[in-house]
Design a protein around this motif. Structure first.
Motif, PDB file in Angstrom:
ATOM      1  N   TYR A  21       0.306   7.360  -2.889  1.00 22.37           N
ATOM      2  CA  TYR A  21      -0.333   7.166  -4.258  1.00 22.37           C
ATOM      3  C   TYR A  21       0.314   8.329  -5.220  1.00 22.37           C
ATOM      4  O   TYR A  21      -0.405   9.248  -5.752  1.00 22.37           O
ATOM      5  N   THR A  22       1.400   8.167  -5.441  1.00 21.45           N
ATOM      6  CA  THR A  22       2.079   9.192  -6.461  1.00 21.45           C
ATOM      7  C   THR A  22       1.637   8.766  -7.946  1.00 21.45           C
ATOM      8  O   THR A  22       1.629   7.440  -8.233  1.00 21.45           O
ATOM      9  N   TRP A  41       7.912   9.240  -8.925  1.00 21.06           N
ATOM     10  CA  TRP A  41       7.148   8.464  -9.871  1.00 21.06           C
ATOM     11  C   TRP A  41       8.355   7.244 -10.011  1.00 21.06           C
ATOM     12  O   TRP A  41       8.115   5.995 -10.407  1.00 21.06           O
ATOM     13  N   GLU A  97     -10.120   3.437  -5.907  1.00 15.82           N
ATOM     14  CA  GLU A  97      -8.792   3.277  -5.737  1.00 15.82           C
ATOM     15  C   GLU A  97      -8.487   1.849  -6.625  1.00 15.82           C
ATOM     16  O   GLU A  97      -9.421   1.190  -6.864  1.00 15.82           O
ATOM     17  N   ASP A 120       0.968  -1.140  -0.043  1.00 16.45           N
ATOM     18  CA  ASP A 120      -0.025  -0.046  -0.014  1.00 16.45           C
ATOM     19  C   ASP A 120       0.850   1.345   0.082  1.00 16.45           C
ATOM     20  O   ASP A 120       1.153   1.837   1.074  1.00 16.45           O
ATOM     21  N   PRO A 121       1.318   1.546  -1.299  1.00 18.74           N
ATOM     22  CA  PRO A 121       2.530   2.715  -1.071  1.00 18.74           C
ATOM     23  C   PRO A 121       1.896   4.151  -1.180  1.00 18.74           C
ATOM     24  O   PRO A 121       0.587   4.085  -1.297  1.00 18.74           O
ATOM     25  N   TYR A 140       1.088  -1.328 -14.319  1.00 20.54           N
ATOM     26  CA  TYR A 140       0.811  -2.711 -14.032  1.00 20.54           C
ATOM     27  C   TYR A 140       0.222  -3.501 -14.788  1.00 20.54           C
ATOM     28  O   TYR A 140      -0.183  -4.762 -14.473  1.00 20.54           O
ATOM     29  N   GLN A 158       7.840   4.540  -7.763  1.00 23.24           N
ATOM     30  CA  GLN A 158       6.707   3.779  -8.240  1.00 23.24           C
ATOM     31  C   GLN A 158       7.205   2.476  -9.214  1.00 23.24           C
ATOM     32  O   GLN A 158       6.896   1.472  -9.107  1.00 23.24           O
ATOM     33  N   LEU A 195      -0.756   4.597 -13.388  1.00 25.76           N
ATOM     34  CA  LEU A 195      -0.344   3.226 -12.644  1.00 25.76           C
ATOM     35  C   LEU A 195      -1.189   1.981 -13.320  1.00 25.76           C
ATOM     36  O   LEU A 195      -0.581   1.025 -13.166  1.00 25.76           O
ATOM     37  N   VAL A 253      -1.782  -5.380  -4.516  1.00 18.43           N
ATOM     38  CA  VAL A 253      -1.297  -4.093  -4.352  1.00 18.43           C
ATOM     39  C   VAL A 253      -2.476  -2.837  -4.355  1.00 18.43           C
ATOM     40  O   VAL A 253      -3.553  -3.190  -5.242  1.00 18.43           O
ATOM     41  N   THR A 254      -2.660  -2.040  -3.587  1.00 19.90           N
ATOM     42  CA  THR A 254      -3.496  -0.650  -3.657  1.00 19.90           C
ATOM     43  C   THR A 254      -2.907   0.210  -4.292  1.00 19.90           C
ATOM     44  O   THR A 254      -1.541   0.658  -3.911  1.00 19.90           O
ATOM     45  N   ASN A 255      -3.385   1.110  -5.007  1.00 17.21           N
ATOM     46  CA  ASN A 255      -2.772   2.511  -5.497  1.00 17.21           C
ATOM     47  C   ASN A 255      -3.707   3.277  -6.135  1.00 17.21           C
ATOM     48  O   ASN A 255      -4.804   2.990  -6.290  1.00 17.21           O
TER      49      ASN A 255
END
Length: 280
Positions: free
Chosen positions: A189-190, A208, A269, A186-187, A242, A211, A238, A230-232
């Motif tokens: 949110y850039t 970034w 999200e 859960d980083p 991914y 990321q 993004l 992963v949540t982002n």
């Protein structure tokens, strides 16, 4: 769709910390996870909502925020002493006490931990924010209670006793993962081309490039057999990052990071999964 996936029940224990971007809401909604796993790994710890909901037999809980990691270690290792200090803050809480504590420079780990949770519970919206000198600068909020009724830090200590709690960069943590591990990531949110490519993350910059580095580390972990969720941010940059290898779902939630309820609304999200059942 997300509701077609295997989900976990509501949290087995509630987090003791309020944290911007915390995932209590995801726990209450249910989230995909492996049918079985040996160890949970969280490289961006925050409020540890996923850890407290899953109650794994083994865990690595990590973050780059030294104050955050110190808090978890102290509660794991010295819960009764910690609770006594927090109760003292509870008994003394006032406008003057809040600002006196906020400006204190404390070296002792136990006292630092009590200070952090006291400020977290009494500051505006439970926000953790520091200035360019690394000093906590959130004003006092409206809450007057520091200790919740029936709160038991001995119980939190027992839950945390199975965890390695480490302060380190996310890539170091992810590189420890492999077959049998469940990585919940859960980083900050850039997104690309936003705020010149970075947001403030504690005293550090999460860019970034970070990321991109994160996605590469997760692909390596996936190739070793780790199951990953992963949540982002639900943003095109993004989703593009991914798109290869990861399954994707968009999930709606109520935003709570605002000074007043009138400015809080609905947002979405992104969830990205690897070595888990696909979203569709």
């Amino acid at each position: 769709m997300i509701d077609q996936l295997s989900v976990v029940p509501n949290a087995a224990a509630s987090p003791f910390l309020k944290w911007a971007g915390g995932k209590r809401w995801l726990v209450s909604r249910g989230f995909p996870k492996p049918k079985a796993f040996n160890r949970l790994i969280e490289p961006f710890l925050g409020s540890a909502a996923i850890f407290f909901s899953l109650r794994p037999n083994q865990a690595i809980l990590a973050d780059i925020n030294e104050e955050l990691i110190n808090l978890y270690r102290v509660i794991r290792d010295s819960p009764s002493e910690f609770e006594a200090l927090l109760r003292s803050h509870h008994d003394q809480h006032s406008h003057d006490h809040y600002y006196a504590v906020r400006k204190q420079i404390i070296e002792d780990d136990l006292e630092r931990a009590a200070k952090m949770l006291y400020l977290n519970r009494t500051c505006l919206n439970g926000l953790y924010r520091v200035n360019r000198h690394g000093k906590f600068n959130v004003p006092i909020g409206t809450k007057t209670s520091v200790l919740a009724a029936g709160e038991n830090f001995e119980n939190y200590s027992k839950i945390l006793s199975i965890a390695d709690i480490v302060c380190q960069d996310f890539e170091e943590t992810i590189d420890l993962s492999g077959q049998g591990d469940f990585l919940f990531v859960d980083p900050p949110y850039t997104v690309k081309h936003n705020m010149n490519g970075f947001v403030k993350y504690n005293e550090n910059i999460f860019s970034w490039d970070d990321q991109v580095r994160l996605a590469a580390a997760l692909r390596r972990a996936g190739s070793r057999g780790a199951a990953i969720l992963v949540t982002n941010a639900d943003h095109e940059s993004l989703r593009d990052l991914y798109r290869k290898d990861f399954s994707y779902a968009s999930i709606g939630r109520q935003s709570i990071l605002a000074g007043s309820a009138a400015h809080r609304g609905c947002t979405t999200e992104a969830l990205f999964a690897l070595n888990l059942e696909p979203f569709d």
